[in-house]
Design a protein around this motif. Structure first.
Motif, PDB file in Angstrom:
ATOM      1  N   VAL A 162       0.831  -1.207   0.000  1.00  0.00           N
ATOM      2  CA  VAL A 162       0.000   0.000   0.000  1.00  0.00           C
ATOM      3  C   VAL A 162       0.864   1.254   0.000  1.00  0.00           C
ATOM      4  O   VAL A 162       2.020   1.229   0.425  1.00  0.00           O
ATOM      5  CB  VAL A 162      -0.956   0.054   1.224  1.00  0.00           C
ATOM      6  N   GLY A 163       0.283   2.319  -0.472  1.00  0.00           N
ATOM      7  CA  GLY A 163       0.996   3.594  -0.456  1.00  0.00           C
ATOM      8  C   GLY A 163       0.298   4.613  -1.335  1.00  0.00           C
ATOM      9  O   GLY A 163      -0.598   4.274  -2.096  1.00  0.00           O
ATOM     10  N   ILE A 164       0.724   5.844  -1.228  1.00  0.00           N
ATOM     11  CA  ILE A 164       0.159   6.913  -2.054  1.00  0.00           C
ATOM     12  C   ILE A 164       0.761   6.814  -3.467  1.00  0.00           C
ATOM     13  O   ILE A 164       1.739   6.090  -3.668  1.00  0.00           O
ATOM     14  CB  ILE A 164       0.403   8.311  -1.430  1.00  0.00           C
ATOM     15  N   PRO A 165       0.199   7.521  -4.440  1.00  0.00           N
ATOM     16  CA  PRO A 165       0.739   7.436  -5.801  1.00  0.00           C
ATOM     17  C   PRO A 165       2.224   7.794  -5.860  1.00  0.00           C
ATOM     18  O   PRO A 165       2.684   8.654  -5.104  1.00  0.00           O
ATOM     19  CB  PRO A 165      -0.085   8.481  -6.582  1.00  0.00           C
ATOM     20  N   ASN A 166       2.928   7.091  -6.733  1.00  0.00           N
ATOM     21  CA  ASN A 166       4.308   7.428  -7.090  1.00  0.00           C
ATOM     22  C   ASN A 166       5.392   7.056  -6.079  1.00  0.00           C
ATOM     23  O   ASN A 166       6.556   7.408  -6.264  1.00  0.00           O
ATOM     24  CB  ASN A 166       4.404   8.938  -7.414  1.00  0.00           C
ATOM     25  N   VAL A 167       5.046   6.342  -5.028  1.00  0.00           N
ATOM     26  CA  VAL A 167       6.093   5.940  -4.075  1.00  0.00           C
ATOM     27  C   VAL A 167       6.891   4.722  -4.557  1.00  0.00           C
ATOM     28  O   VAL A 167       7.907   4.380  -3.965  1.00  0.00           O
ATOM     29  CB  VAL A 167       5.560   5.662  -2.645  1.00  0.00           C
ATOM     30  N   GLY A 168       6.396   4.069  -5.616  1.00  0.00           N
ATOM     31  CA  GLY A 168       7.149   2.941  -6.172  1.00  0.00           C
ATOM     32  C   GLY A 168       6.503   1.576  -5.953  1.00  0.00           C
ATOM     33  O   GLY A 168       7.176   0.543  -6.016  1.00  0.00           O
ATOM     34  N   LYS A 169       5.184   1.560  -5.731  1.00  0.00           N
ATOM     35  CA  LYS A 169       4.480   0.299  -5.453  1.00  0.00           C
ATOM     36  C   LYS A 169       4.620  -0.702  -6.603  1.00  0.00           C
ATOM     37  O   LYS A 169       4.961  -1.861  -6.389  1.00  0.00           O
ATOM     38  CB  LYS A 169       2.987   0.567  -5.173  1.00  0.00           C
ATOM     39  N   SER A 170       4.345  -0.230  -7.828  1.00  0.00           N
ATOM     40  CA  SER A 170       4.397  -1.148  -8.978  1.00  0.00           C
ATOM     41  C   SER A 170       5.824  -1.626  -9.215  1.00  0.00           C
ATOM     42  O   SER A 170       6.054  -2.807  -9.497  1.00  0.00           O
ATOM     43  CB  SER A 170       3.868  -0.452 -10.236  1.00  0.00           C
ATOM     44  N   THR A 171       6.769  -0.721  -9.095  1.00  0.00           N
ATOM     45  CA  THR A 171       8.178  -1.088  -9.271  1.00  0.00           C
ATOM     46  C   THR A 171       8.565  -2.145  -8.242  1.00  0.00           C
ATOM     47  O   THR A 171       9.242  -3.124  -8.557  1.00  0.00           O
ATOM     48  CB  THR A 171       9.087   0.154  -9.098  1.00  0.00           C
ATOM     49  N   PHE A 172       8.112  -1.945  -7.012  1.00  0.00           N
ATOM     50  CA  PHE A 172       8.418  -2.897  -5.943  1.00  0.00           C
ATOM     51  C   PHE A 172       7.837  -4.273  -6.246  1.00  0.00           C
ATOM     52  O   PHE A 172       8.512  -5.291  -6.106  1.00  0.00           O
ATOM     53  CB  PHE A 172       7.898  -2.381  -4.599  1.00  0.00           C
ATOM     54  N   ILE A 173       6.577  -4.301  -6.647  1.00  0.00           N
ATOM     55  CA  ILE A 173       5.928  -5.596  -6.908  1.00  0.00           C
ATOM     56  C   ILE A 173       6.665  -6.322  -8.033  1.00  0.00           C
ATOM     57  O   ILE A 173       6.963  -7.511  -7.921  1.00  0.00           O
ATOM     58  CB  ILE A 173       4.424  -5.410  -7.229  1.00  0.00           C
TER      59      ILE A 173
END
Ligand code: GDP
Ligand code: MG
Length: 289
Positions: free
Chosen positions: A125-136
């Motif tokens: 979870v997180g706000i937009p642009n913190v890197g969630k998709s990159t992390f996954i």
């Protein structure tokens, strides 16, 4: 600085997140290491109070290492395991997997005692642009396989198998930042989490320069060849325009061009590895509200 969010979208995102929460054991919160206070939605504490949580201070390659260390310790003091992270690099992958597995280790042990091989399910979870998709994508690596629907799992949700004991939901939980506090909202804008086209870039870059002049004066001077003592943000921006020879036809400083360059260079980590939010401010004021 007025920033528009759409309440309908917010309500829907939040509903989806709450819905998905039932399915998971561990919440993996991503914050931006340059602004951990501004990028952490204060609703997290309420929403996830019943879950095991870990925090990844992502984009730590752009933040001050000493400040990131202080944030990691601060979270630990508050009972949340945290590590510095760097989603665009694979060096920290193993540390993140271990952090998540450890967060669920008691539950896994209890289940094992009952003879059940528990698979830990985590959600990012997180706000937009913190890197969630990159992390996954990073954590899933080459083994990015869809585990598919299972009994008790809402149809359509996909799980990525990280290890025999760990699965990650492939849709991250999206929350929005809190923007009531102008100082923190500005930090979100500095790091590029709020679109520039709805803001006055010159005012924004001036404010950033003023903050950098206080946080990392030497690096700022070195980058833009400035003698900056006692200058306002506005004056700093004019000085940057002049030192880069960004001039309009009449010889006037092209502060709009300078503003875009300063913001781009800051966001790319070219000025300095600097952290905007300090632990001491959080300790004094509590979490953002
Ligand atoms: N420098 C740096 N950039 C990152 C890191 N993680 C993500 N990014 C960049 O941040 C931007 C937003 O990432 P994304 O995964 O789309 O964020 P999301 O909106 O939370 O899913 C992209 O340009 C990524 O390449 C990191 O650890 N370091
Ligand atoms: Mg994304």
């Amino acid at each position: 600085m007025l920033i528009q969010w759409y309440p309908g979208h917010m309500a829907k995102a939040r509903r989806m997140l709450v819905e998905n929460l039932k399915l998971i054991d561990v919440v993996v919160e991503l914050v931006d290491a340059r602004a951990p206070r501004a990028t952490r939605n204060p609703d997290f504490d309420d929403l996830f109070s019943a879950k095991r949580r870990v925090i990844l201070l992502n984009k730590s390659d752009l933040a001050s290492p000493a400040a990131t260390k202080a944030w990691v310790e601060h979270y630990r003091e508050n009972g949340i395991s945290a590590i510095d992270f760097f989603a665009t690099n694979s060096a920290k992958r193993k540390a993140a997997v271990e952090l998540i597995e450890n967060a669920a280790s008691e539950k896994v042990k209890r289940m094992r005692e009952k003879g059940v091989a528990k698979v830990v399910r985590a959600m990012v979870v997180g706000i937009p642009n913190v890197g969630k998709s990159t992390f996954i994508n990073r954590i899933a690596g080459a083994s990015r396989a869809q585990v598919g629907d299972k009994p008790g799992v809402t149809k359509g949700k996909q799980w990525v198998k990280i290890s025999p004991y760990l699965e990650l939901m492939d849709t991250p939980g999206l929350l929005w930042p809190k923007l009531e506090d102008e100082y923190l909202a500005r930090h979100l804008a500095f790091i590029g989490s709020i679109k520039d086209d709805i803001m006055d870039v010159e005012r924004l870059a001036g404010a950033l320069l003023a903050e950098l002049a206080a946080l990392c004066p030497d690096e700022l001077s070195a980058r833009y060849k400035l003698a900056q003592s006692g200058m306002s943000g506005e004056e700093l921006l004019v000085a940057v325009s002049r030192s880069r020879s960004f001039l309009l036809s009449g010889g006037e400083a092209d502060t709009e061009r300078a503003a875009r360059i300063v913001l781009d260079e800051y966001r790319a980590g070219k000025i300095a590895r600097v952290t905007l939010d300090s632990v001491s401010e959080e300790k004094e004021n509590g979490a953002a509200e």
